[in-house]
Motif scaffolding. Structure first.
Motif, short mmCIF file in Angstrom:
data_model
loop_
_atom_site.label_atom_id
_atom_site.label_comp_id
_atom_site.label_asym_id
_atom_site.label_seq_id
_atom_site.Cartn_x
_atom_site.Cartn_y
_atom_site.Cartn_z
N ARG A 77 0.82 -1.22 0.00
CA ARG A 77 0.00 0.00 0.00
C ARG A 77 0.85 1.27 0.00
NH1 ARG A 77 -5.08 1.17 4.01
NH2 ARG A 77 -5.26 3.40 3.66
N LYS A 78 2.02 1.18 0.56
CA LYS A 78 2.87 2.38 0.63
C LYS A 78 3.23 2.92 -0.75
CE LYS A 78 6.50 0.74 3.02
NZ LYS A 78 7.89 0.62 3.51
N ILE A 79 3.15 2.09 -1.80
CA ILE A 79 3.39 2.63 -3.15
C ILE A 79 2.12 2.57 -4.02
CG2 ILE A 79 5.90 2.26 -3.15
CD1 ILE A 79 5.39 -0.18 -5.03
N ALA A 80 0.98 2.65 -3.37
CA ALA A 80 -0.30 2.64 -4.10
C ALA A 80 -0.38 3.82 -5.07
CB ALA A 80 -1.47 2.70 -3.12
N LYS A 81 0.04 4.99 -4.62
CA LYS A 81 -0.04 6.18 -5.48
C LYS A 81 0.86 6.00 -6.71
CE LYS A 81 0.14 11.25 -5.23
NZ LYS A 81 0.48 11.35 -6.65
N LEU A 82 2.06 5.52 -6.48
CA LEU A 82 2.97 5.26 -7.61
C LEU A 82 2.36 4.27 -8.58
CD1 LEU A 82 5.82 5.37 -8.95
CD2 LEU A 82 6.42 3.42 -7.50
N LEU A 84 -0.69 3.68 -9.38
CA LEU A 84 -1.67 4.30 -10.28
C LEU A 84 -1.04 5.40 -11.13
CD1 LEU A 84 -4.98 4.45 -8.22
CD2 LEU A 84 -3.90 2.55 -9.40
N ASP A 85 -0.10 6.14 -10.57
CA ASP A 85 0.51 7.27 -11.29
C ASP A 85 1.22 6.83 -12.57
OD1 ASP A 85 -0.42 9.13 -9.52
OD2 ASP A 85 1.51 9.49 -8.54
N ILE A 167 -2.60 -4.70 -2.00
CA ILE A 167 -3.77 -3.89 -2.33
C ILE A 167 -4.47 -4.47 -3.55
CG2 ILE A 167 -2.95 -1.75 -1.28
CD1 ILE A 167 -1.83 -0.89 -3.97
N GLY A 173 -9.93 4.77 -9.60
CA GLY A 173 -8.98 5.19 -8.57
C GLY A 173 -9.23 4.59 -7.20
N GLU A 174 -10.20 3.68 -7.10
CA GLU A 174 -10.52 3.07 -5.81
C GLU A 174 -9.75 1.76 -5.61
OE1 GLU A 174 -15.08 4.75 -5.25
OE2 GLU A 174 -14.72 2.60 -5.32
N LEU A 175 -9.13 1.65 -4.46
CA LEU A 175 -8.41 0.43 -4.11
C LEU A 175 -8.93 -0.09 -2.77
CD1 LEU A 175 -5.57 2.59 -4.96
CD2 LEU A 175 -5.15 0.23 -5.68
#
Lengths: 191, 191
Positions: A77-82, A84-85, A167, A173-175
């Protein structure tokens, strides 16, 4: 840096049997790329195989076709944003690894780099591609690693720290984070 | 009885994009069967397709091959025990629906029954089988339903009641409940 241990190939399905989202890495010559993929699954225990869906129009598919290999890993989860980005720009124009300052380590049997901060990593060689209209690729697993902190004695002991959990991607954008473990023998079932 | 609503086929991937365990139902003539399957994934949006792994030696595969269709549904935690229990006996010898007193409802476009207490249901027609050595089956989705209580306006709003949530299978009888939803925009990411 992730502390990853090598695991037996026959156990490699355990890295994603529960259906987490994945990151696919690819490389050919001096080109490399990274994409997120929700549509992956184990296909066989031994020899260990995986099935992944990679759109025929993507740069990743071009590199996977050219090299015959890919890395498949399951982000914490700590790289969830990455995760998707990296889908927001094409690797044709940009080296995403530099642009997003992605931490990687070297694979042992494929050229594609592997991404830090995942729960597990598979190195795969393409053994079959789907028919003309299908975006399906079948790969054989040639190396597998798991996060040493959470995979002990052949099974998961996911951390209480939600940032270290795997995740699951839905849409828009929903996880979802992987939730609590239970066994049906424990009487949780309403049977 | 589950309150299920019909959903557009192009949205059917949302029923299992997050990788929950599934139950596959099958029927041919007066025979029917049910099995659990962790290895399933969406394969395309439109026309909606799915890929599932069904071992060539199973009775389910025999019925799927003979009928060219199958039901694919994603059980709530409340039937987790049933989901695993149906794998302990063969449908060749026993009608599992009677033996386990399984609650079903009729599908609209396939003969196989659908199972109550799931979050979503897909009716599928086989369009392709894997090569000789592969247990892969590709199906086209011909009807799709979701739990009306949790699927609203085209997206999930999973209940706070964990018994109604979808579940993810690992190995050795261990399952995980689908955890909390998050969006990376919310600043959860450690980027």
């Amino acid at each position: 840096m992730s502390n990853h241990i090598s695991i037996p190939l026959k156990d490699s399905y355990k890295l994603f049997n529960h259906g987490p989202v994945s990151i696919i890495t690819s490389a050919h010559g001096d080109k490399r790329n990274i994409m997120a993929a929700a549509w992956t699954m184990p296909l066989d225990f031994s020899p260990a195989k995986v099935a992944v869906v990679i759109d025929k129009n993507t740069y990743t598919r071009e590199l996977v076709n050219a090299s015959g290999e890919f890395g498949l890993q399951f982000p914490m989860r700590k790289i969830a944003k990455l995760t998707l980005d990296v889908g927001d720009v094409s690797g044709r124009d940009t080296d995403k690894f530099s642009r997003f300052d992605i931490k990687t380590f070297s694979a042992s049997k494929i050229a594609a780099p592997l991404i830090e901060d995942c729960i597990g990593w598979l190195e795969c060689k393409v053994i079959k591609q789907g028919a003309e209209e299908m975006d399906l690729i079948v790969g054989e697993v040639v190396a597998a690693y798991a996060d040493a902190e959470q995979f002990l004695n052949g099974r998961w002991h996911f951390s209480d720290d939600p940032q270290k959990r795997s995740i699951h991607y839905m849409a828009g954008g929903e996880l979802y984070v992987t939730g609590e473990m239970f066994k049906t023998e424990s009487g949780y079932s309403a049977e």
